[in-house]
Design a protein around this motif. Structure first.
Motif, PDB file in Angstrom:
ATOM      1  N   MET A 213       0.849  -1.154  -0.156  1.00 15.14           N
ATOM      2  CA  MET A 213       0.032   0.098   0.050  1.00 15.14           C
ATOM      3  C   MET A 213       0.790   1.275  -0.088  1.00 15.14           C
ATOM      4  O   MET A 213       0.299   2.262  -0.398  1.00 15.14           O
ATOM      5  CB  MET A 213      -0.800   0.071   1.202  1.00 15.14           C
ATOM      6  N   GLY A 214       2.035   1.139   0.330  1.00 14.05           N
ATOM      7  CA  GLY A 214       2.779   2.421   0.638  1.00 14.05           C
ATOM      8  C   GLY A 214       2.786   3.223   2.031  1.00 14.05           C
ATOM      9  O   GLY A 214       2.213   2.727   2.692  1.00 14.05           O
ATOM     10  N   ASN A 215       3.419   4.301   1.849  1.00 18.40           N
ATOM     11  CA  ASN A 215       3.164   5.096   3.182  1.00 18.40           C
ATOM     12  C   ASN A 215       2.649   6.522   2.809  1.00 18.40           C
ATOM     13  O   ASN A 215       2.761   7.362   3.735  1.00 18.40           O
ATOM     14  CB  ASN A 215       4.902   5.329   3.710  1.00 18.40           C
ATOM     15  N   VAL A 216       1.572   6.391   1.963  1.00 24.23           N
ATOM     16  CA  VAL A 216       0.847   7.954   1.785  1.00 24.23           C
ATOM     17  C   VAL A 216      -0.407   7.961   2.610  1.00 24.23           C
ATOM     18  O   VAL A 216      -1.169   6.879   3.016  1.00 24.23           O
ATOM     19  CB  VAL A 216       0.258   7.800   0.507  1.00 24.23           C
ATOM     20  N   GLU A 217      -0.410   8.818   3.497  1.00 25.27           N
ATOM     21  CA  GLU A 217      -1.573   9.094   4.743  1.00 25.27           C
ATOM     22  C   GLU A 217      -2.999   9.079   3.832  1.00 25.27           C
ATOM     23  O   GLU A 217      -2.911   9.505   2.844  1.00 25.27           O
ATOM     24  CB  GLU A 217      -1.343  10.218   5.486  1.00 25.27           C
ATOM     25  N   PRO A 218      -3.857   8.868   4.482  1.00 25.99           N
ATOM     26  CA  PRO A 218      -5.257   8.652   4.079  1.00 25.99           C
ATOM     27  C   PRO A 218      -5.493  10.257   3.741  1.00 25.99           C
ATOM     28  O   PRO A 218      -5.208  11.252   4.183  1.00 25.99           O
ATOM     29  CB  PRO A 218      -6.129   8.347   5.303  1.00 25.99           C
ATOM     30  N   PHE A 219      -6.481  10.524   2.934  1.00 32.88           N
ATOM     31  CA  PHE A 219      -6.877  11.503   2.451  1.00 32.88           C
ATOM     32  C   PHE A 219      -6.015  12.546   1.851  1.00 32.88           C
ATOM     33  O   PHE A 219      -6.149  13.765   1.908  1.00 32.88           O
ATOM     34  CB  PHE A 219      -7.840  12.460   3.432  1.00 32.88           C
ATOM     35  N   PHE A 220      -5.117  11.960   0.960  1.00 33.18           N
ATOM     36  CA  PHE A 220      -3.859  12.979   0.523  1.00 33.18           C
ATOM     37  C   PHE A 220      -4.264  13.661  -0.802  1.00 33.18           C
ATOM     38  O   PHE A 220      -3.642  14.585  -1.107  1.00 33.18           O
ATOM     39  CB  PHE A 220      -2.353  11.962   0.097  1.00 33.18           C
ATOM     40  N   LEU A 221      -5.267  13.211  -1.508  1.00 30.56           N
ATOM     41  CA  LEU A 221      -5.819  13.842  -2.587  1.00 30.56           C
ATOM     42  C   LEU A 221      -7.220  14.617  -2.565  1.00 30.56           C
ATOM     43  O   LEU A 221      -8.238  13.706  -2.236  1.00 30.56           O
ATOM     44  CB  LEU A 221      -5.660  12.980  -3.688  1.00 30.56           C
ATOM     45  N   ASN A 222      -7.486  15.822  -2.548  1.00 27.20           N
ATOM     46  CA  ASN A 222      -8.792  16.511  -2.402  1.00 27.20           C
ATOM     47  C   ASN A 222      -9.022  17.072  -3.925  1.00 27.20           C
ATOM     48  O   ASN A 222      -8.492  17.240  -4.386  1.00 27.20           O
ATOM     49  CB  ASN A 222      -8.475  17.535  -1.291  1.00 27.20           C
ATOM     50  N   GLY A 223     -10.401  17.391  -3.818  1.00 30.10           N
ATOM     51  CA  GLY A 223     -10.993  17.858  -5.141  1.00 30.10           C
ATOM     52  C   GLY A 223     -10.656  19.378  -4.974  1.00 30.10           C
ATOM     53  O   GLY A 223     -10.012  19.914  -4.095  1.00 30.10           O
ATOM     54  N   PRO A 224     -11.283  19.975  -5.969  1.00 31.32           N
ATOM     55  CA  PRO A 224     -11.163  21.131  -6.170  1.00 31.32           C
ATOM     56  C   PRO A 224     -11.987  22.172  -5.342  1.00 31.32           C
ATOM     57  O   PRO A 224     -12.890  21.646  -4.841  1.00 31.32           O
ATOM     58  CB  PRO A 224     -11.672  21.627  -7.738  1.00 31.32           C
ATOM     59  N   VAL A 225     -11.725  23.365  -5.016  1.00 29.58           N
ATOM     60  CA  VAL A 225     -12.204  24.424  -3.985  1.00 29.58           C
ATOM     61  C   VAL A 225     -14.099  24.535  -4.553  1.00 29.58           C
ATOM     62  O   VAL A 225     -13.952  24.829  -5.647  1.00 29.58           O
ATOM     63  CB  VAL A 225     -11.582  25.543  -3.649  1.00 29.58           C
ATOM     64  N   PHE A 226     -14.523  24.714  -3.565  1.00 29.48           N
ATOM     65  CA  PHE A 226     -15.928  25.156  -3.930  1.00 29.48           C
ATOM     66  C   PHE A 226     -15.983  26.617  -3.951  1.00 29.48           C
ATOM     67  O   PHE A 226     -15.655  27.228  -3.068  1.00 29.48           O
ATOM     68  CB  PHE A 226     -16.853  24.595  -2.985  1.00 29.48           C
ATOM     69  N   PHE A 227     -16.708  27.191  -4.850  1.00 27.22           N
ATOM     70  CA  PHE A 227     -16.800  28.534  -4.944  1.00 27.22           C
ATOM     71  C   PHE A 227     -18.141  28.951  -5.668  1.00 27.22           C
ATOM     72  O   PHE A 227     -18.406  28.402  -6.628  1.00 27.22           O
ATOM     73  CB  PHE A 227     -15.762  28.986  -5.976  1.00 27.22           C
ATOM     74  N   ASN A 228     -18.768  29.702  -4.930  1.00 23.24           N
ATOM     75  CA  ASN A 228     -20.273  30.159  -5.341  1.00 23.24           C
ATOM     76  C   ASN A 228     -20.485  31.718  -5.027  1.00 23.24           C
ATOM     77  O   ASN A 228     -20.197  31.816  -4.107  1.00 23.24           O
ATOM     78  CB  ASN A 228     -21.336  29.411  -4.850  1.00 23.24           C
ATOM     79  N   VAL A 229     -20.850  32.326  -5.957  1.00 18.43           N
ATOM     80  CA  VAL A 229     -21.693  33.801  -5.591  1.00 18.43           C
ATOM     81  C   VAL A 229     -22.914  33.908  -6.040  1.00 18.43           C
ATOM     82  O   VAL A 229     -23.191  33.672  -7.290  1.00 18.43           O
ATOM     83  CB  VAL A 229     -20.566  34.889  -6.399  1.00 18.43           C
ATOM     84  N   ASP A 230     -23.944  34.217  -5.347  1.00 19.66           N
ATOM     85  CA  ASP A 230     -25.001  34.461  -5.304  1.00 19.66           C
ATOM     86  C   ASP A 230     -25.266  36.122  -5.059  1.00 19.66           C
ATOM     87  O   ASP A 230     -24.785  36.605  -4.459  1.00 19.66           O
ATOM     88  CB  ASP A 230     -26.166  33.964  -4.542  1.00 19.66           C
TER      89      ASP A 230
END
Length: 86
Positions: free
Chosen positions: A1-18
């Motif tokens: 499995m390697g030594n990479v910690e959990p949740f190492f890759l996150n998605g893009p930032v949420f951006f919203n303007v109303d």
């Protein structure tokens, strides 16, 4: 499995303007007419449905199939409201 910690890759930032613009027009002392224009996701930026539970834990996972659904498409509305205050 390697030594990479959990949740190492996150998605893009949420951006919203109303935005909302409205004009109140007094008809009588107790009656008011309101014209309202609203825009949601004003800059039409694409936001993907990635939550904490969907963060990538294992790069070899067979469930690694993309970023998920698109949230909050651009929309707008124009409304008029007649208020009677007692």
């Amino acid at each position: 499995m390697g030594n990479v910690e959990p949740f190492f890759l996150n998605g893009p930032v949420f951006f919203n303007v109303d935005a909302s613009l409205f004009k109140n027009i007094r008809i009588t002392e107790k009656t008011r007419f309101q014209i309202r224009a609203e825009a949601f996701n004003l800059f039409n930026r694409t936001n993907y449905a990635i939550t904490a539970g969907q963060q990538l834990q294992n790069i070899n996972s067979p469930n690694l199939d993309g970023l998920g659904a698109i949230l909050h498409p651009e929309s707008s509305s124009l409304r008029d409201v007649l208020n009677f205050n007692a």
